[in-house]
Design an enzyme around this catalytic site. Structure first.
Site, mmCIF file in Angstrom:
data_model
loop_
_atom_site.group_PDB
_atom_site.id
_atom_site.type_symbol
_atom_site.label_atom_id
_atom_site.label_comp_id
_atom_site.label_asym_id
_atom_site.label_seq_id
_atom_site.Cartn_x
_atom_site.Cartn_y
_atom_site.Cartn_z
ATOM 1 N N ASN A 159 0.789 -1.239 0.000
ATOM 2 C CA ASN A 159 0.000 0.000 0.000
ATOM 3 C C ASN A 159 0.820 1.288 0.000
ATOM 4 O O ASN A 159 0.365 2.293 -0.520
ATOM 5 C CB ASN A 159 -1.020 -0.012 1.147
ATOM 6 C CG ASN A 159 -0.347 0.007 2.486
ATOM 7 O OD1 ASN A 159 0.641 -0.684 2.727
ATOM 8 N ND2 ASN A 159 -0.866 0.813 3.397
ATOM 9 N N GLU A 191 2.925 -5.669 12.192
ATOM 10 C CA GLU A 191 2.055 -4.499 12.011
ATOM 11 C C GLU A 191 0.966 -4.935 11.042
ATOM 12 O O GLU A 191 1.194 -5.026 9.836
ATOM 13 C CB GLU A 191 2.849 -3.315 11.443
ATOM 14 C CG GLU A 191 4.001 -2.845 12.328
ATOM 15 C CD GLU A 191 3.543 -2.235 13.645
ATOM 16 O OE1 GLU A 191 2.345 -1.919 13.774
ATOM 17 O OE2 GLU A 191 4.376 -2.108 14.559
ATOM 18 N N CYS A 205 -3.441 1.192 6.359
ATOM 19 C CA CYS A 205 -3.872 0.408 7.521
ATOM 20 C C CYS A 205 -4.692 1.288 8.437
ATOM 21 O O CYS A 205 -5.609 0.827 9.097
ATOM 22 C CB CYS A 205 -2.664 -0.169 8.237
ATOM 23 S SG CYS A 205 -1.411 1.045 8.613
HETATM 24 P P1 NAD Z 1 -0.548 -9.182 2.588
HETATM 25 O O1 NAD Z 1 -0.642 -9.677 3.985
HETATM 26 O O2 NAD Z 1 -1.355 -9.851 1.534
HETATM 27 O O3 NAD Z 1 0.980 -9.270 2.071
HETATM 28 C C1 NAD Z 1 2.025 -8.662 2.789
HETATM 29 C C2 NAD Z 1 3.345 -9.311 2.433
HETATM 30 O O4 NAD Z 1 3.343 -10.674 2.874
HETATM 31 C C3 NAD Z 1 3.664 -9.350 0.946
HETATM 32 O O5 NAD Z 1 5.022 -9.021 0.764
HETATM 33 C C4 NAD Z 1 3.425 -10.816 0.589
HETATM 34 O O6 NAD Z 1 4.188 -11.259 -0.499
HETATM 35 C C5 NAD Z 1 3.893 -11.506 1.844
HETATM 36 N N1 NAD Z 1 3.418 -12.893 2.026
HETATM 37 C C6 NAD Z 1 2.452 -13.550 1.340
HETATM 38 N N2 NAD Z 1 2.321 -14.814 1.814
HETATM 39 C C7 NAD Z 1 3.224 -14.942 2.819
HETATM 40 C C8 NAD Z 1 3.550 -15.996 3.716
HETATM 41 N N3 NAD Z 1 2.929 -17.162 3.694
HETATM 42 N N4 NAD Z 1 4.521 -15.777 4.627
HETATM 43 C C9 NAD Z 1 5.147 -14.607 4.692
HETATM 44 N N5 NAD Z 1 4.868 -13.550 3.876
HETATM 45 C C10 NAD Z 1 3.920 -13.723 2.951
HETATM 46 O O7 NAD Z 1 -0.869 -7.631 2.689
HETATM 47 P P2 NAD Z 1 -1.095 -6.600 1.512
HETATM 48 O O8 NAD Z 1 -2.364 -6.965 0.813
HETATM 49 O O9 NAD Z 1 0.157 -6.414 0.732
HETATM 50 O O10 NAD Z 1 -1.300 -5.264 2.381
HETATM 51 C C11 NAD Z 1 -2.517 -4.896 2.923
HETATM 52 C C12 NAD Z 1 -2.610 -5.250 4.401
HETATM 53 O O11 NAD Z 1 -1.528 -4.694 5.127
HETATM 54 C C13 NAD Z 1 -3.855 -4.646 5.038
HETATM 55 O O12 NAD Z 1 -4.431 -5.596 5.895
HETATM 56 C C14 NAD Z 1 -3.311 -3.481 5.832
HETATM 57 O O13 NAD Z 1 -4.128 -3.052 6.897
HETATM 58 C C15 NAD Z 1 -2.006 -4.009 6.286
HETATM 59 N N6 NAD Z 1 -1.115 -2.914 6.677
HETATM 60 C C16 NAD Z 1 -0.791 -2.749 8.001
HETATM 61 C C17 NAD Z 1 0.011 -1.675 8.394
HETATM 62 C C18 NAD Z 1 0.380 -1.432 9.836
HETATM 63 O O14 NAD Z 1 1.344 -0.715 10.079
HETATM 64 N N7 NAD Z 1 -0.325 -1.981 10.810
HETATM 65 C C19 NAD Z 1 0.486 -0.804 7.424
HETATM 66 C C20 NAD Z 1 0.141 -1.010 6.096
HETATM 67 C C21 NAD Z 1 -0.642 -2.082 5.730
#
Ligand code: NAD
Length: 472
Positions: free
Chosen positions: A149, A245, A279
């Site tokens: 994001n 996070e 997020c």
């Molecule tokens: P996602 O969880 O789909 O993916 C995040 C990362 O995890 C990617 O790099 C992905 O390739 C990797 N990934 C996928 N499968 C995995 C596995 N089995 N093991 C380890 N890593 C794996 O998230 P997204 O769709 O990229 O981002 C959106 C989400 O992130 C939303 O839920 C949002 O709220 C959250 N977010 C949280 C914060 C925070 O600071 N709390 C900030 C930004 C986004």
């Protein structure tokens, strides 16, 4: 990708690479390799064999130089962020400013020594000694995994504290937006970062994620992303430190005394900036029923004025969401809420990955559009009749990241600060308000309570050692 600064995998077959699309034009803007397990292991082994010895002055110099490069090239960087994520140029330019802030705050923090000193003659059995603390980098390597994001800023929040503490990091950015991460690494190498201190691995998480979490050289996994994957990492990581996070479901709570012009402006900005993909985006609007009709009217008017379309058009306030699948998902969530009795007041129009800002009134807290995280430009409005009800609704989901409260009454403000189960409460500001320096992070399903923000990340990326000396 980059293994210790070396360009790796430029010539992979289609089968062993991942296409990255511009979500608006749907054109392929490039391909990144799918790392093999051997390559991931090589990245960890190279990182582990190296221990950065940069002085505080040298670390600050690298970070300040990188900040200067980001500022100088902000237009080009913003175009890349926009091309691979669909975020509009306005949002992407704003992100470059945040990245530069992270670098500058990192440089400033390096120059401070937060060591503590304890005198030991504090009790009747005390001694003439002093206990001192100092921070040391981790013995092993840090794995960082980032979401789509904020393609560069999420990466900066992991990499900068690692550099500031003389750690080594292997980063796996989102496969949807890998080029901003690779560019950020290249900027740091150009600014003088020893290349062994940072590798960027691209690939298919189904093939490499477990290795990234469980490689024997990994001491800490820092992850930002969704709850499901965060909990998967927690189940795999075993005896390792973790900073998670995760998702959010942040409310803006509008009390009956609120300035409705201000509250509705914060509500729409919080809901639609970054295409609603933060997020800490406003994901629920909780409004006191005494002012709900007037508030809704203003939210609708400001939503209609929110200009969206081609991300490359600098006059637009919003581009696409990350891909068509995400846009279809929001559409189906909104349709489901309407079928259950919510009123669609504006939006829910989709064309490819372009999804229009959408206002839904008379939403019930049990509808999935607000019970789960809807990570897009949707404004669901829930009406309440008392502060107790507002707090109960706010606390009634699995998430606990941030919140916004619109009121001037001190009794309300203190009550919300104490009673909301979240990591942050912003009074008369969007939930996402923060400095890149200040502690940031959630509780419940939004995180384990370890914070990010440059200062807190520096703490979690280090071991505190005490030493004591005789002191006459
Ligand atoms: P996602 O969880 O789909 O993916 C995040 C990362 O995890 C990617 O790099 C992905 O390739 C990797 N990934 C996928 N499968 C995995 C596995 N089995 N093991 C380890 N890593 C794996 O998230 P997204 O769709 O990229 O981002 C959106 C989400 O992130 C939303 O839920 C949002 O709220 C959250 N977010 C949280 C914060 C925070 O600071 N709390 C900030 C930004 C986004």
């Amino acid at each position: 990708m980059r293994i210790a600064g070396r360009v790796v995998g430029q010539d992979r077959s289609e089968d062993r690479s991942i296409a990255v699309y511009n979500p608006f034009t749907e054109a392929v803007i490039g391909r990144v390799p799918k790392a093999t397990l051997e390559e991931v292991r090589e990245a960890f082994a190279t990182a582990h064999a190296y221990q950065p010895q940069l002085s505080r002055y040298e670390r600050a110099a690298v970070l300040n130089k990188a900040a200067a490069i980001v500022t100088q090239r902000r237009e080009a960087i913003a175009q890349l962020i926009s091309a691979e994520s669909g975020l509009c140029i306005k949002d992407a330019l704003y992100e470059t400013g945040r990245v530069s802030d992270v670098l500058v705050f990192g440089a400033n923090e390096v120059l401070k020594d937060d060591g503590q000193v304890f005198s030991c003659d504090l009790t009747p059995h005390g001694k003439k000694r002093k206990v001192f603390t100092q921070r040391a980098p981790l013995l092993g390597v840090i794995t960082a995994i980032t979401p789509f994001n904020h393609p560069m800023n999420q990466v900066a929040h992991k990499v900068v504290p690692s550099i500031a503490t003389n750690n080594r990091m292997v980063l796996k950015p989102s496969e949807k937006v890998p080029f901003s991460a690779i560019l950020f690494a290249d900027i740091l190498y150009e600014a003088g970062l020893p290349p062994e201190a940072l590798s960027v691995i691209t690939g298919d998480p189904r093939e490499i994620a477990d290795e990234l979490i469980t490689n024997p050289h990994v001491d800490l996994v820092t992850f930002t992303g969704g709850v499901a994957i965060g909990k998967y990492i927690a189940s795999k990581a075993g005896y390792r430190r973790m900073v998670l996070e995760l998702g959010g479901n942040d409310p803006i709570i509008v009390m009956e005394d609120a300035d409705l012009d201000e509250a509705s402006t914060l509500a729409v900005q919080g809901s639609y900036k970054n295409s609603g993909q933060r997020c800490t985006a406003v994901k629920r609007m909780l409004v006191h029923s005494a002012v709900a009709d007037a508030f809704v009217e203003q939210v609708v008017a400001k939503t209609r004025a929110w200009k969206f379309g081609n991300p490359a058009d600098a006059s637009n306030d919003m581009g696409t969401v990350i891909d068509e699948a995400a846009a279809r998902f929001f559409e189906s969530r909104v349709n489901e809420a309407v079928a259950q009795g919510a009123h669609l007041l504006v939006g829910n129009a989709r064309q490819g990955a372009l999804y229009s800002p959408t206002v839904l009134d008379h939403v019930h807290p049990d509808m999935l559009v607000v019970k789960e995280e809807t990570f897009g430009p949707v404004s669901p409005i829930i009406r309440f009749n008392s502060i107790d009800e507002a707090i109960a609704i706010s606390n009634g989901t699995a998430y606990g990241l941030s919140s916004s409260v619109c009121t001037n009454r001190m009794d309300y403000i203190t009550r919300f600060v104490n009673a909301l189960h979240v990591g942050s409460v912003n009074v008369r500001e969007v939930p996402g308000y923060r400095l890149e320096l200040t502690p940031f992070g959630g509780i419940k399903d939004s995180g384990l309570g370890y914070k990010e923000g440059v200062q807190e990340a520096i703490k979690s990326f280090t071991n505190v050692k005490t030493f004591s000396l005789p002191w006459q």
